[in-house]
Motif scaffolding. Structure first.
Motif, PDB file in Angstrom:
ATOM      1  N   LEU A 195      56.961  26.641  55.133  1.00  0.00           N
ATOM      2  CA  LEU A 195      56.606  26.135  53.808  1.00  0.00           C
ATOM      3  C   LEU A 195      55.085  25.991  53.660  1.00  0.00           C
ATOM      4  CD1 LEU A 195      57.436  25.007  51.043  1.00  0.00           C
ATOM      5  CD2 LEU A 195      57.585  22.753  52.127  1.00  0.00           C
ATOM      6  N   LEU A 196      54.429  25.453  54.676  1.00  0.00           N
ATOM      7  CA  LEU A 196      52.969  25.326  54.628  1.00  0.00           C
ATOM      8  C   LEU A 196      52.291  26.693  54.572  1.00  0.00           C
ATOM      9  CD1 LEU A 196      52.280  22.419  57.128  1.00  0.00           C
ATOM     10  CD2 LEU A 196      51.751  22.455  54.703  1.00  0.00           C
ATOM     11  N   ALA A 197      52.769  27.626  55.372  1.00  0.00           N
ATOM     12  CA  ALA A 197      52.174  28.961  55.395  1.00  0.00           C
ATOM     13  C   ALA A 197      52.333  29.662  54.046  1.00  0.00           C
ATOM     14  CB  ALA A 197      52.792  29.799  56.514  1.00  0.00           C
ATOM     15  N   VAL A 198      53.509  29.581  53.457  1.00  0.00           N
ATOM     16  CA  VAL A 198      53.740  30.208  52.151  1.00  0.00           C
ATOM     17  C   VAL A 198      52.894  29.537  51.079  1.00  0.00           C
ATOM     18  CG1 VAL A 198      55.474  30.569  50.338  1.00  0.00           C
ATOM     19  CG2 VAL A 198      56.029  31.086  52.713  1.00  0.00           C
ATOM     20  N   THR A 199      52.816  28.207  51.118  1.00  0.00           N
ATOM     21  CA  THR A 199      51.987  27.481  50.149  1.00  0.00           C
ATOM     22  C   THR A 199      50.526  27.895  50.285  1.00  0.00           C
ATOM     23  OG1 THR A 199      53.503  25.606  50.224  1.00  0.00           O
ATOM     24  CG2 THR A 199      51.301  25.188  49.354  1.00  0.00           C
ATOM     25  N   PHE A 200      50.034  27.956  51.501  1.00  0.00           N
ATOM     26  CA  PHE A 200      48.653  28.360  51.735  1.00  0.00           C
ATOM     27  C   PHE A 200      48.419  29.785  51.247  1.00  0.00           C
ATOM     28  CE2 PHE A 200      45.273  30.199  54.317  1.00  0.00           C
ATOM     29  CZ  PHE A 200      44.246  29.317  54.021  1.00  0.00           C
ATOM     30  N   LEU A 201      49.368  30.672  51.505  1.00  0.00           N
ATOM     31  CA  LEU A 201      49.236  32.063  51.065  1.00  0.00           C
ATOM     32  C   LEU A 201      49.173  32.154  49.546  1.00  0.00           C
ATOM     33  CD1 LEU A 201      49.197  35.088  51.790  1.00  0.00           C
ATOM     34  CD2 LEU A 201      51.689  35.031  51.637  1.00  0.00           C
ATOM     35  N   VAL A 202      50.026  31.433  48.846  1.00  0.00           N
ATOM     36  CA  VAL A 202      50.027  31.457  47.379  1.00  0.00           C
ATOM     37  C   VAL A 202      48.702  30.933  46.830  1.00  0.00           C
ATOM     38  CG1 VAL A 202      51.092  30.434  45.320  1.00  0.00           C
ATOM     39  CG2 VAL A 202      52.536  31.365  47.142  1.00  0.00           C
ATOM     40  N   VAL A 203      48.234  29.808  47.382  1.00  0.00           N
ATOM     41  CA  VAL A 203      46.958  29.250  46.926  1.00  0.00           C
ATOM     42  C   VAL A 203      45.821  30.234  47.197  1.00  0.00           C
ATOM     43  CG1 VAL A 203      45.281  27.408  47.351  1.00  0.00           C
ATOM     44  CG2 VAL A 203      47.689  26.853  47.092  1.00  0.00           C
ATOM     45  N   ALA A 204      45.806  30.844  48.376  1.00  0.00           N
ATOM     46  CA  ALA A 204      44.749  31.793  48.722  1.00  0.00           C
ATOM     47  C   ALA A 204      44.771  33.014  47.802  1.00  0.00           C
ATOM     48  CB  ALA A 204      44.887  32.226  50.179  1.00  0.00           C
ATOM     49  N   VAL A 205      45.958  33.534  47.507  1.00  0.00           N
ATOM     50  CA  VAL A 205      46.056  34.706  46.616  1.00  0.00           C
ATOM     51  C   VAL A 205      45.564  34.359  45.214  1.00  0.00           C
ATOM     52  CG1 VAL A 205      47.715  36.225  45.444  1.00  0.00           C
ATOM     53  CG2 VAL A 205      47.840  35.908  47.916  1.00  0.00           C
ATOM     54  N   VAL A 206      45.959  33.199  44.708  1.00  0.00           N
ATOM     55  CA  VAL A 206      45.526  32.785  43.368  1.00  0.00           C
ATOM     56  C   VAL A 206      44.012  32.621  43.325  1.00  0.00           C
ATOM     57  CG1 VAL A 206      45.618  30.903  41.681  1.00  0.00           C
ATOM     58  CG2 VAL A 206      47.722  31.778  42.680  1.00  0.00           C
ATOM     59  N   LEU A 207      43.445  31.903  44.300  1.00  0.00           N
ATOM     60  CA  LEU A 207      42.001  31.671  44.298  1.00  0.00           C
ATOM     61  C   LEU A 207      41.212  32.960  44.526  1.00  0.00           C
ATOM     62  CD1 LEU A 207      41.737  28.279  46.181  1.00  0.00           C
ATOM     63  CD2 LEU A 207      41.417  28.720  43.752  1.00  0.00           C
ATOM     64  N   ASP A 208      41.646  33.791  45.471  1.00  0.00           N
ATOM     65  CA  ASP A 208      40.942  35.049  45.715  1.00  0.00           C
ATOM     66  C   ASP A 208      41.033  35.979  44.508  1.00  0.00           C
ATOM     67  OD1 ASP A 208      40.221  34.112  48.179  1.00  0.00           O
ATOM     68  OD2 ASP A 208      41.639  35.341  49.305  1.00  0.00           O
ATOM     69  N   SER A 209      42.164  35.968  43.839  1.00  0.00           N
ATOM     70  CA  SER A 209      42.305  36.783  42.623  1.00  0.00           C
ATOM     71  C   SER A 209      41.381  36.274  41.527  1.00  0.00           C
ATOM     72  CB  SER A 209      43.752  36.760  42.131  1.00  0.00           C
ATOM     73  OG  SER A 209      44.604  37.341  43.084  1.00  0.00           O
ATOM     74  N   ALA A 210      41.267  34.959  41.408  1.00  0.00           N
ATOM     75  CA  ALA A 210      40.359  34.390  40.409  1.00  0.00           C
ATOM     76  C   ALA A 210      38.916  34.786  40.697  1.00  0.00           C
ATOM     77  CB  ALA A 210      40.493  32.868  40.375  1.00  0.00           C
ATOM     78  N   TRP A 211      38.518  34.745  41.979  1.00  0.00           N
ATOM     79  CA  TRP A 211      37.159  35.166  42.340  1.00  0.00           C
ATOM     80  C   TRP A 211      36.951  36.651  42.019  1.00  0.00           C
ATOM     81  CZ3 TRP A 211      33.424  32.016  42.663  1.00  0.00           C
ATOM     82  CH2 TRP A 211      33.564  30.754  43.224  1.00  0.00           C
ATOM     83  N   ALA A 212      37.947  37.473  42.296  1.00  0.00           N
ATOM     84  CA  ALA A 212      37.825  38.905  42.016  1.00  0.00           C
ATOM     85  C   ALA A 212      37.701  39.156  40.516  1.00  0.00           C
ATOM     86  CB  ALA A 212      39.028  39.657  42.586  1.00  0.00           C
ATOM     87  N   LEU A 213      38.505  38.459  39.721  1.00  0.00           N
ATOM     88  CA  LEU A 213      38.423  38.612  38.267  1.00  0.00           C
ATOM     89  C   LEU A 213      37.075  38.133  37.737  1.00  0.00           C
ATOM     90  CD1 LEU A 213      42.022  37.498  37.280  1.00  0.00           C
ATOM     91  CD2 LEU A 213      41.080  39.819  37.183  1.00  0.00           C
ATOM     92  N   LEU A 214      36.586  37.010  38.258  1.00  0.00           N
ATOM     93  CA  LEU A 214      35.275  36.513  37.849  1.00  0.00           C
ATOM     94  C   LEU A 214      34.173  37.505  38.223  1.00  0.00           C
ATOM     95  CD1 LEU A 214      33.553  34.209  36.667  1.00  0.00           C
ATOM     96  CD2 LEU A 214      33.470  33.237  38.979  1.00  0.00           C
ATOM     97  N   ALA A 215      34.241  38.064  39.419  1.00  0.00           N
ATOM     98  CA  ALA A 215      33.248  39.052  39.840  1.00  0.00           C
ATOM     99  C   ALA A 215      33.296  40.285  38.937  1.00  0.00           C
ATOM    100  CB  ALA A 215      33.488  39.458  41.290  1.00  0.00           C
ATOM    101  N   GLY A 216      34.499  40.693  38.544  1.00  0.00           N
ATOM    102  CA  GLY A 216      34.619  41.826  37.633  1.00  0.00           C
ATOM    103  C   GLY A 216      33.988  41.541  36.285  1.00  0.00           C
ATOM    104  N   ARG A 217      34.169  40.317  35.796  1.00  0.00           N
ATOM    105  CA  ARG A 217      33.562  39.931  34.509  1.00  0.00           C
ATOM    106  C   ARG A 217      32.048  39.852  34.597  1.00  0.00           C
ATOM    107  NH1 ARG A 217      37.036  39.807  30.188  1.00  0.00           N
ATOM    108  NH2 ARG A 217      39.024  38.930  30.805  1.00  0.00           N
ATOM    109  N   LEU A 218      31.545  39.388  35.730  1.00  0.00           N
ATOM    110  CA  LEU A 218      30.096  39.223  35.893  1.00  0.00           C
ATOM    111  C   LEU A 218      29.406  40.466  36.443  1.00  0.00           C
ATOM    112  CD1 LEU A 218      29.980  35.616  37.367  1.00  0.00           C
ATOM    113  CD2 LEU A 218      29.525  36.329  35.019  1.00  0.00           C
ATOM    114  N   ARG A 219      30.161  41.528  36.705  1.00  0.00           N
ATOM    115  CA  ARG A 219      29.597  42.731  37.307  1.00  0.00           C
ATOM    116  C   ARG A 219      28.413  43.274  36.529  1.00  0.00           C
ATOM    117  NH1 ARG A 219      29.543  48.245  37.557  1.00  0.00           N
ATOM    118  NH2 ARG A 219      29.717  49.129  39.635  1.00  0.00           N
ATOM    119  N   ALA A 220      28.557  43.398  35.223  1.00  0.00           N
ATOM    120  CA  ALA A 220      27.466  43.965  34.415  1.00  0.00           C
ATOM    121  C   ALA A 220      26.211  43.115  34.534  1.00  0.00           C
ATOM    122  CB  ALA A 220      27.899  44.071  32.959  1.00  0.00           C
TER     123      ALA A 220
END
Length: 147
Positions: free
Chosen positions: A92-117
């Motif tokens: 349960l802890l591992a799955v929770t950590f994985l979900v949080v990490a995927v959400v946060l890393d995806s948010a960083w990737a989306l933000l980087a894409g927006r700020l790329r220009a």
């Protein structure tokens, strides 16, 4: 789960030098990037990679990253009650950590894409931002206190 918390608590004082080494390294990286010459990456084309290769490399990096292994070893045992359900709790802890990490890393990737220009056209700003964040992380680590 296997007494790692007790061992880490016993060795906590000896890890203080590691914290100061991390402080020095983060500040050094920050200063290096701050002072680095501006490199225009706008013309750099992405390299074609298969999804399978990207996943395999990411998986291997995750498995061999000592920071991740130390995090799991220090963090997870605090929240696991010994007994027959320990494996379920760990899952349960591992799955929770994985979900949080995927959400946060995806948010960083989306933000980087927006700020790329912005970051491609203002190369010095990118260096200053990255260097400043690394130096700030070093200062934050230096000011961190153990309870």
């Amino acid at each position: 789960m296997l007494g790692a918390t007790a061992v880490l608590a016993f060795l906590a004082a000896s890890f203080d030098w590691l914290r100061w080494l991390g402080v020095a390294y983060l500040v050094w990286l920050g200063v290096t990037i701050w002072r680095a010459p501006a490199v225009d990456l706008a013309g750099t084309k992405p390299q074609a990679r298969s999804a399978r290769l990207i996943f395999a490399r990411g998986f291997l990096v995750g498995l061999t990253n000592p920071k991740t292994l130390l995090f799991y070893g220090a963090f997870f045992p605090q929240f696991i009650t010994p007994g027959p359900t320990a494996a379920d709790q760990l899952l349960l802890l591992a799955v929770t950590f994985l979900v949080v990490a995927v959400v946060l890393d995806s948010a960083w990737a989306l933000l980087a894409g927006r700020l790329r220009a912005l970051l491609v056209t203002h190369v010095r700003l990118r260096n200053r931002l990255t260097g400043g964040l690394l130096m700030g992380a070093g200062v934050g680590l230096a000011l961190a206190r153990r309870p």
